[in-house]
Design a protein around this motif. Structure first.
Motif, mmCIF file in Angstrom:
data_model
loop_
_atom_site.group_PDB
_atom_site.id
_atom_site.type_symbol
_atom_site.label_atom_id
_atom_site.label_comp_id
_atom_site.label_asym_id
_atom_site.label_seq_id
_atom_site.Cartn_x
_atom_site.Cartn_y
_atom_site.Cartn_z
ATOM 1 N N LEU A 59 0.802 -1.217 0.000
ATOM 2 C CA LEU A 59 0.000 0.000 0.000
ATOM 3 C C LEU A 59 0.836 1.268 0.000
ATOM 4 O O LEU A 59 0.458 2.258 -0.625
ATOM 5 N N ASP A 60 2.003 1.252 0.643
ATOM 6 C CA ASP A 60 2.820 2.466 0.686
ATOM 7 C C ASP A 60 3.326 2.846 -0.698
ATOM 8 O O ASP A 60 3.357 4.008 -1.065
ATOM 9 N N ARG A 61 3.714 1.872 -1.518
ATOM 10 C CA ARG A 61 4.173 2.175 -2.887
ATOM 11 C C ARG A 61 3.004 2.602 -3.760
ATOM 12 O O ARG A 61 3.156 3.398 -4.675
ATOM 13 N N SER A 62 1.828 2.078 -3.485
ATOM 14 C CA SER A 62 0.648 2.456 -4.253
ATOM 15 C C SER A 62 0.177 3.857 -3.871
ATOM 16 O O SER A 62 -0.152 4.673 -4.727
ATOM 17 N N LYS A 63 0.170 4.149 -2.582
ATOM 18 C CA LYS A 63 -0.319 5.445 -2.112
ATOM 19 C C LYS A 63 0.572 6.601 -2.568
ATOM 20 O O LYS A 63 0.091 7.695 -2.805
ATOM 21 N N ASN A 64 1.884 6.373 -2.703
ATOM 22 C CA ASN A 64 2.749 7.469 -3.133
ATOM 23 C C ASN A 64 2.853 7.559 -4.659
ATOM 24 O O ASN A 64 3.615 8.359 -5.179
ATOM 25 N N GLY A 65 2.093 6.746 -5.382
ATOM 26 C CA GLY A 65 2.007 6.859 -6.831
ATOM 27 C C GLY A 65 3.069 6.131 -7.619
ATOM 28 O O GLY A 65 3.072 6.190 -8.838
ATOM 29 N N LEU A 66 3.990 5.448 -6.937
ATOM 30 C CA LEU A 66 5.028 4.737 -7.678
ATOM 31 C C LEU A 66 4.472 3.554 -8.452
ATOM 32 O O LEU A 66 4.909 3.255 -9.559
ATOM 33 N N ALA A 67 3.517 2.851 -7.876
ATOM 34 C CA ALA A 67 2.967 1.643 -8.479
ATOM 35 C C ALA A 67 1.464 1.605 -8.241
ATOM 36 O O ALA A 67 0.913 2.461 -7.545
ATOM 37 N N VAL A 68 0.810 0.620 -8.830
ATOM 38 C CA VAL A 68 -0.634 0.451 -8.662
ATOM 39 C C VAL A 68 -0.903 -0.911 -8.036
ATOM 40 O O VAL A 68 -0.067 -1.811 -8.072
ATOM 41 N N LEU A 69 -2.087 -1.057 -7.473
ATOM 42 C CA LEU A 69 -2.475 -2.315 -6.851
ATOM 43 C C LEU A 69 -2.877 -3.343 -7.911
ATOM 44 O O LEU A 69 -3.356 -2.965 -8.989
ATOM 45 N N PRO A 70 -2.714 -4.629 -7.632
ATOM 46 C CA PRO A 70 -3.132 -5.658 -8.592
ATOM 47 C C PRO A 70 -4.621 -5.528 -8.915
ATOM 48 O O PRO A 70 -5.419 -5.160 -8.068
ATOM 49 N N GLY A 71 -4.972 -5.801 -10.161
ATOM 50 C CA GLY A 71 -6.369 -5.798 -10.567
ATOM 51 C C GLY A 71 -6.923 -4.457 -11.016
ATOM 52 O O GLY A 71 -8.083 -4.378 -11.406
ATOM 53 N N VAL A 72 -6.107 -3.390 -10.971
ATOM 54 C CA VAL A 72 -6.633 -2.102 -11.422
ATOM 55 C C VAL A 72 -6.987 -2.194 -12.905
ATOM 56 O O VAL A 72 -6.358 -2.931 -13.663
ATOM 57 N N ALA A 73 -8.014 -1.455 -13.296
ATOM 58 C CA ALA A 73 -8.471 -1.479 -14.683
ATOM 59 C C ALA A 73 -9.188 -0.187 -14.989
ATOM 60 O O ALA A 73 -9.601 0.538 -14.081
ATOM 61 N N GLY A 74 -9.345 0.088 -16.287
ATOM 62 C CA GLY A 74 -10.005 1.322 -16.693
ATOM 63 C C GLY A 74 -9.162 2.511 -16.281
ATOM 64 O O GLY A 74 -7.966 2.397 -16.043
ATOM 65 N N PRO A 75 -9.770 3.690 -16.169
ATOM 66 C CA PRO A 75 -9.026 4.857 -15.713
ATOM 67 C C PRO A 75 -8.622 4.708 -14.242
ATOM 68 O O PRO A 75 -9.444 4.376 -13.406
ATOM 69 N N PHE A 76 -7.374 4.883 -13.961
ATOM 70 C CA PHE A 76 -6.860 4.838 -12.588
ATOM 71 C C PHE A 76 -5.672 5.774 -12.508
ATOM 72 O O PHE A 76 -5.136 6.193 -13.530
ATOM 73 N N HIS A 77 -5.263 6.126 -11.301
ATOM 74 C CA HIS A 77 -4.091 6.981 -11.131
ATOM 75 C C HIS A 77 -2.869 6.187 -11.588
ATOM 76 O O HIS A 77 -2.595 5.120 -11.062
ATOM 77 N N PRO A 78 -2.111 6.674 -12.578
ATOM 78 C CA PRO A 78 -1.043 5.874 -13.173
ATOM 79 C C PRO A 78 0.180 5.732 -12.274
ATOM 80 O O PRO A 78 0.459 6.596 -11.457
ATOM 81 N N PRO A 79 0.929 4.636 -12.459
ATOM 82 C CA PRO A 79 2.210 4.532 -11.770
ATOM 83 C C PRO A 79 3.156 5.574 -12.352
ATOM 84 O O PRO A 79 3.055 5.936 -13.527
ATOM 85 N N THR A 80 4.073 6.053 -11.537
ATOM 86 C CA THR A 80 4.973 7.115 -11.995
ATOM 87 C C THR A 80 6.384 6.623 -12.294
ATOM 88 O O THR A 80 7.228 7.412 -12.696
ATOM 89 N N ILE A 81 6.643 5.341 -12.104
ATOM 90 C CA ILE A 81 7.966 4.805 -12.426
ATOM 91 C C ILE A 81 7.878 3.945 -13.685
ATOM 92 O O ILE A 81 6.851 3.345 -13.970
ATOM 93 N N ASN A 82 8.961 3.912 -14.437
ATOM 94 C CA ASN A 82 9.096 3.070 -15.626
ATOM 95 C C ASN A 82 7.988 3.276 -16.652
ATOM 96 O O ASN A 82 7.550 2.332 -17.296
ATOM 97 N N THR A 83 7.520 4.493 -16.814
ATOM 98 C CA THR A 83 6.480 4.749 -17.804
ATOM 99 C C THR A 83 7.094 4.821 -19.201
ATOM 100 O O THR A 83 8.303 4.987 -19.352
ATOM 101 N N VAL A 84 6.252 4.661 -20.214
ATOM 102 C CA VAL A 84 6.706 4.788 -21.601
ATOM 103 C C VAL A 84 5.935 5.922 -22.270
ATOM 104 O O VAL A 84 4.840 6.273 -21.855
ATOM 105 N N ARG A 85 6.554 6.492 -23.300
ATOM 106 C CA ARG A 85 5.897 7.568 -24.035
ATOM 107 C C ARG A 85 6.260 7.438 -25.510
ATOM 108 O O ARG A 85 7.097 6.634 -25.883
ATOM 109 N N ASP A 86 5.613 8.248 -26.329
ATOM 110 C CA ASP A 86 5.801 8.207 -27.783
ATOM 111 C C ASP A 86 5.590 6.791 -28.314
ATOM 112 O O ASP A 86 6.398 6.256 -29.064
#
Length: 160
Positions: A59-86
């Motif tokens: 929960l601590d990694r999820s609450k600070n936005g680094l990662a998400v909890l298992p089973g998330v789907a649809g629109p959710f607050h995104p993880p902020t580590i290891n993201t991809v773009r372009d």
């Protein structure tokens, strides 16, 4: 289902305030959306680049936005580590692939897993998108080749 198109959307969260001392939110990531024939969004979600790092039951990694909890789907607050773009999506024989900007390599290709629940009206909700496998290279000649991929099918042979 009435799902017709899958699109990748670059998302940059930047503060547009011009006041001195304003903190810029440097998040950049990729959203994936499923559209119907009229180009209406049926559902969207964030592309999970690295499930081992971006999904956690802590929960601590999820609450600070680094990662998400298992089973998330649809629109959710995104993880902020290891993201991809372009990100560029490529449909090859009904398999969804993506190329994307890779700061630690010259070329990166991933197979995208895309799942969701079909609605009674033929749409989709609880969309989930993640890389199920990836190929990365440091070959100099591959740098910048993420604009397009080509397939070759010899007569009577398999796609290469």
């Amino acid at each position: 289902p009435s799902c017709v198109y899958v699109v990748a959307i670059r998302a940059d969260a930047l503060d547009q305030c011009d006041e001195p001392g304003t903190i810029r939110l440097g998040f950049s990531g990729t959203a994936v959306a499923v559209l119907d024939i009229d180009l209406q969004v049926l559902d969207w979600t964030w592309l999970i680049n690295d499930p081992r790092a971006q999904i956690t039951s802590k929960l601590d990694r999820s609450k600070n936005g680094l990662a998400v909890l298992p089973g998330v789907a649809g629109p959710f607050h995104p993880p902020t580590i290891n993201t991809v773009r372009d990100t560029r999506l490529i449909n090859l024989d009904d398999h969804l692939f993506a190329t994307f900007d890779c700061s630690r390599c010259k070329f990166h290709l991933g197979m995208v897993a895309l799942t969701g629940d079909v609605t009674a009206r033929g749409g989709v909700h609880r969309l989930r998108a993640w890389f199920s496998s990836k190929f990365r290279t440091h070959e100099e000649w591959m740098q910048g080749r993420n604009q397009a991929l080509f397939q070759y099918r010899p007569a009577g042979g398999a796609v290469t």
